[in-house]
Design a protein around this motif. Sequence first.
Motif, PDB file in Angstrom:
ATOM      1  N   MET A  81       0.833  -1.212   0.000  1.00 25.87           N
ATOM      2  CA  MET A  81       0.000   0.000   0.000  1.00 25.87           C
ATOM      3  C   MET A  81       0.862   1.254   0.000  1.00 25.87           C
ATOM      4  O   MET A  81       0.563   2.227  -0.701  1.00 25.87           O
ATOM      5  CB  MET A  81      -0.943   0.010   1.207  1.00 25.87           C
ATOM      6  N   LYS A  82       1.932   1.245   0.767  1.00 32.47           N
ATOM      7  CA  LYS A  82       2.814   2.407   0.829  1.00 32.47           C
ATOM      8  C   LYS A  82       3.408   2.713  -0.547  1.00 32.47           C
ATOM      9  O   LYS A  82       3.405   3.857  -1.001  1.00 32.47           O
ATOM     10  CB  LYS A  82       3.922   2.174   1.855  1.00 32.47           C
ATOM     11  N   VAL A  83       3.892   1.677  -1.228  1.00 42.68           N
ATOM     12  CA  VAL A  83       4.484   1.875  -2.557  1.00 42.68           C
ATOM     13  C   VAL A  83       3.437   2.369  -3.540  1.00 42.68           C
ATOM     14  O   VAL A  83       3.682   3.300  -4.315  1.00 42.68           O
ATOM     15  CB  VAL A  83       5.150   0.569  -3.053  1.00 42.68           C
ATOM     16  N   LEU A  84       2.258   1.757  -3.513  1.00 42.54           N
ATOM     17  CA  LEU A  84       1.197   2.180  -4.425  1.00 42.54           C
ATOM     18  C   LEU A  84       0.777   3.628  -4.174  1.00 42.54           C
ATOM     19  O   LEU A  84       0.548   4.389  -5.120  1.00 42.54           O
ATOM     20  CB  LEU A  84      -0.014   1.249  -4.309  1.00 42.54           C
ATOM     21  N   GLU A 102       3.592   5.788  -5.628  1.00 40.94           N
ATOM     22  CA  GLU A 102       3.647   5.757  -7.090  1.00 40.94           C
ATOM     23  C   GLU A 102       2.500   6.535  -7.726  1.00 40.94           C
ATOM     24  O   GLU A 102       2.671   7.168  -8.759  1.00 40.94           O
ATOM     25  CB  GLU A 102       3.619   4.319  -7.603  1.00 40.94           C
ATOM     26  N   HIS A 103       1.340   6.449  -7.111  1.00 40.93           N
ATOM     27  CA  HIS A 103       0.157   7.094  -7.687  1.00 40.93           C
ATOM     28  C   HIS A 103      -0.184   8.426  -7.023  1.00 40.93           C
ATOM     29  O   HIS A 103      -1.209   9.026  -7.319  1.00 40.93           O
ATOM     30  CB  HIS A 103      -1.036   6.130  -7.629  1.00 40.93           C
ATOM     31  N   ARG A 104       0.683   8.827  -6.112  1.00 40.31           N
ATOM     32  CA  ARG A 104       0.540  10.100  -5.394  1.00 40.31           C
ATOM     33  C   ARG A 104      -0.828  10.221  -4.690  1.00 40.31           C
ATOM     34  O   ARG A 104      -1.487  11.244  -4.746  1.00 40.31           O
ATOM     35  CB  ARG A 104       0.754  11.269  -6.351  1.00 40.31           C
ATOM     36  N   HIS A 105      -1.215   9.107  -4.056  1.00 40.79           N
ATOM     37  CA  HIS A 105      -2.446   9.115  -3.259  1.00 40.79           C
ATOM     38  C   HIS A 105      -2.105   9.447  -1.811  1.00 40.79           C
ATOM     39  O   HIS A 105      -1.009   9.178  -1.340  1.00 40.79           O
ATOM     40  CB  HIS A 105      -3.139   7.744  -3.296  1.00 40.79           C
ATOM     41  N   ARG A 106      -3.081   9.998  -1.133  1.00 42.75           N
ATOM     42  CA  ARG A 106      -2.952  10.228   0.309  1.00 42.75           C
ATOM     43  C   ARG A 106      -3.825   9.205   1.014  1.00 42.75           C
ATOM     44  O   ARG A 106      -4.622   8.509   0.403  1.00 42.75           O
ATOM     45  CB  ARG A 106      -3.414  11.645   0.648  1.00 42.75           C
ATOM     46  N   GLN A 107      -3.675   9.118   2.309  1.00 40.51           N
ATOM     47  CA  GLN A 107      -4.437   8.143   3.080  1.00 40.51           C
ATOM     48  C   GLN A 107      -5.935   8.332   2.876  1.00 40.51           C
ATOM     49  O   GLN A 107      -6.672   7.369   2.689  1.00 40.51           O
ATOM     50  CB  GLN A 107      -4.083   8.237   4.574  1.00 40.51           C
TER      51      GLN A 107
END
Length: 107
Positions: free
Chosen positions: A87-90, A93-98
């Motif tokens: 999840m951290k890598v994804l 990579e996709h510049r998502h926040r929690q």
Amino acid sequence: MRSTQKSTVKEVAMLLVPTEVIDFSNKLYIENDKQLHKRIAELDELLERLDAGESELEGVILMYSDAIEHYEDQNIKIDAPSPEAVMKVLKEEHRHRQKDMTDIAYK
């Protein structure tokens, strides 16, 4: 008139790569990590030459890639990552926040 005869991968490889590097009896056999690192460095150099237009190196590059992959498959064990690490890598990579992940969070 120029000859249109195609060279074999072995012939091209013998011209472009030192013959002590290539063992055509079983491609490029790698016995230890030291050889692995050497082959990876050689492959990097070949890839740079391919990028520079030396398309005849494709067969040699494939031989190197196969040898490296075989050695790594047989000798380098990588544990599966934890779900948290994935999840951290994804997220990175996709510049998502929690808060962007609430749709897939466990409920």
